[in-house]
Design an enzyme around this catalytic site. Structure first.
Site, short mmCIF file in Angstrom:
data_model
loop_
_atom_site.label_atom_id
_atom_site.label_comp_id
_atom_site.label_asym_id
_atom_site.label_seq_id
_atom_site.Cartn_x
_atom_site.Cartn_y
_atom_site.Cartn_z
N CYS A 65 0.84 -1.20 0.00
CA CYS A 65 0.00 0.00 0.00
C CYS A 65 0.88 1.25 0.00
O CYS A 65 1.87 1.32 0.73
CB CYS A 65 -0.90 -0.01 1.23
SG CYS A 65 -2.04 1.40 1.29
N CYS A 69 -0.02 4.85 6.97
CA CYS A 69 -0.71 4.72 8.26
C CYS A 69 0.16 3.92 9.24
O CYS A 69 0.52 2.78 8.98
CB CYS A 69 -2.05 4.05 8.08
SG CYS A 69 -3.11 4.88 6.86
N CYS A 72 -0.56 0.14 10.38
CA CYS A 72 -0.92 -0.87 9.39
C CYS A 72 0.27 -1.69 8.91
O CYS A 72 1.30 -1.14 8.52
CB CYS A 72 -1.59 -0.19 8.20
SG CYS A 72 -2.19 -1.36 6.97
N CYS A 109 -17.00 -8.89 4.05
CA CYS A 109 -16.32 -7.61 3.87
C CYS A 109 -15.18 -7.81 2.88
O CYS A 109 -14.23 -8.57 3.16
CB CYS A 109 -15.78 -7.10 5.19
SG CYS A 109 -17.06 -6.85 6.44
N CYS A 142 -20.03 -5.83 2.10
CA CYS A 142 -19.48 -4.52 2.41
C CYS A 142 -18.16 -4.39 1.66
O CYS A 142 -17.31 -5.28 1.74
CB CYS A 142 -19.26 -4.38 3.91
SG CYS A 142 -18.49 -2.82 4.42
N CYS A 202 -20.14 2.12 7.24
CA CYS A 202 -19.44 1.38 8.29
C CYS A 202 -18.15 2.15 8.56
O CYS A 202 -17.29 2.25 7.70
CB CYS A 202 -19.14 -0.03 7.80
SG CYS A 202 -18.12 -1.02 8.91
N ARG A 272 -19.24 -3.26 16.69
CA ARG A 272 -18.52 -4.47 16.33
C ARG A 272 -17.17 -4.55 17.03
O ARG A 272 -16.38 -3.60 16.97
CB ARG A 272 -18.31 -4.53 14.81
CG ARG A 272 -17.64 -5.80 14.31
CD ARG A 272 -17.47 -5.76 12.81
NE ARG A 272 -18.73 -5.42 12.17
CZ ARG A 272 -18.84 -4.96 10.93
NH1 ARG A 272 -17.77 -4.77 10.20
NH2 ARG A 272 -20.02 -4.68 10.43
#
Length: 426
Positions: A65, A69, A72, A109, A142, A202, A272
């Protein structure tokens, strides 16, 4: 406690607590913990009974990626030895999803790492959604693909997506210290695009990154204003090879207080328990079910989770039941509002007078560049961290001594399921 009685009364009326009351929940003592859980449990049962919704992650594209972040394992510069692979084909993704559905998952998801999808990526995910829905009647889908461009949310909706995941992660005040390659406002914009397209929003948070109580309260109130139908609460998994690898700031008691605070602020919304529950709640996971009404089944994006059967046993042993595909997740007033807005999946869009997210999306409200149903930037509908099933005693590694009671022995990279030749853990 007068505080808890007040919070229960407000929760049953779908009325949010004051900021001071929310902070007070986080400041309660261990002696008061069971009282806090019991109070939050009353609100949870009012709106969700004893149902637990199961969600299942499929990592469509793992690693590499370009976003930075700090939490992550798929970030730019991450040294974590995770699985790295490009897009799964629609039939591969559908096969992976089927394993979760067979285990009782109501929602699948679909997550892809990256800053955001190209139009070609959206078409690819659209075909994947269609394949999953053809083979699994009644399943919700999702998508969690990162920052959306104009028109992409509408195309996902047309392809059959029910929801879009994009997490806030932390407060606006501290966001710049966690991520530099995109902004808090970018996340807000994507959640608003999903809302406008009729997708259920979400969006959640990550706790344990060194934030103050005020930051946790700020992000949860922002999610309420943003209109999140589902609020995933992730507990940071300090993955080796990431900047936050040494941040072991959570205890099971702290995690329960955070979940209770979220429930009081968002009384009638799907709360959740997402990434990190095995690592940080540990043996107190069943107690958390009295507050939250939703969990992920099996593994996460880049790490291993508790065995799927263990999840099901835990739910049954705690006196709860798995929510079926024919049962709307959220209360009727929210489900009706989503239907009126043209949305699907019965998750309920925000409506005037509704609970968490009862207001129109606010200009400064948060989201996440691809982390919604879990906790990973650049497209994570689920946490990047996780926990492996505990090995046999003879093979179990000794827990490393570290500040804050670090249990690095509980963090294991996912080596099965999507992107591998091994069966998934569902």
């Amino acid at each position: 406690m007068d505080l808890l009685n007040t919070l229960v009364e407000k929760g049953l009326r779908r009325e949010p607590p004051t900021r001071e009351e929310a902070l007070a929940v986080l400041a309660t003592s261990d002696d008061e913990l069971l009282d806090v859980v019991a109070a939050a449990g009353k609100v949870r049962r009012q709106w969700f009974g004893r149902r637990v919704k199961l969600n299942y992650l499929v990592n469509l594209k793992s690693g590499l990626c370009p976003e930075d972040c700090s939490y992550c394992s798929q970030r730019l510069g991450s040294k974590a030895e995770i699985l790295k692979y490009t897009w799964l084909k629609p039939d591969e993704a559908s096969q992976a999803a089927a394993a979760g559905v067979a285990g009782g998952a109501k929602r699948v998801c679909l997550v892809a790492s990256g800053r955001g999808p190209t139009d070609r990526d959206v078409e690819r995910v659209g075909r994947t959604i269609e394949a999953i829905k053809e083979q699994n009647e009644g399943v919700e889908v999702c998508a969690c693909l990162g920052l959306l461009s104009d028109g992409q949310a509408e195309r996902l909706r047309e392809a059959g997506a029910d929801a879009y995941n994009h997490n806030l992660n932390t407060s606006e005040a501290t966001y710049g210290g966690i991520t530099k390659t995109h902004t808090y406002a970018d996340r807000v914009d994507t959640v608003q695009k999903a809302h406008a397209a009729g997708l259920s929003a979400c969006s959640g948070l990550i706790a344990g990154m060194g934030e103050a109580d005020e930051d946790l309260v700020d992000v949860v109130y922002a999610l309420r204003e943003l209109g999140s139908d589902s609020v995933p609460v992730n507990f940071l998994i300090p993955f080796e090879g990431t900047p936050l690898a040494k941040e072991w700031n959570l205890t099971p008691q702290r995690c329960l207080r955070i979940l209770a605070m979220v429930r009081f602020v968002c009384p009638d919304v799907e709360v959740r328990i997402a990434g990190g529950r095995e690592v940080h709640l540990r043996s107190m996971q069943p107690l958390a079910l009295h507050i939250a009404n939703s969990i992920f089944l099996g593994d996460y994006l880049t790490s291993e989770g508790q065995a799927g059967q263990a999840d099901l046993d835990m739910i049954a042993d705690a006196g709860f039941e798995v929510e079926g595909t024919g049962t709307p997740t959220l209360p009727a007033h929210r489900a009706d509002a989503l239907a009126a807005a043209g949305g699907g999946c019965g998750s309920g869009a925000s409506a005037a007078g509704g609970g968490c997210g009862s207001h129109a999306p606010a200009e400064g409200a948060p989201a996440e560049a691809g982390a919604g149903c879990g906790s990973h930037s650049g497209g994570g509908c689920g946490p990047c961290g996780g926990h492996a099933p505990v090995p046999e005693p003879a093979e179990a590694p000794a827990a490393e001594a570290a500040p804050g009671g670090a249990r690095t022995d509980l963090v294991a990279v996912r080596r099965r399921g999507a992107g591998t030749d091994l069966a998934p853990n569902a």
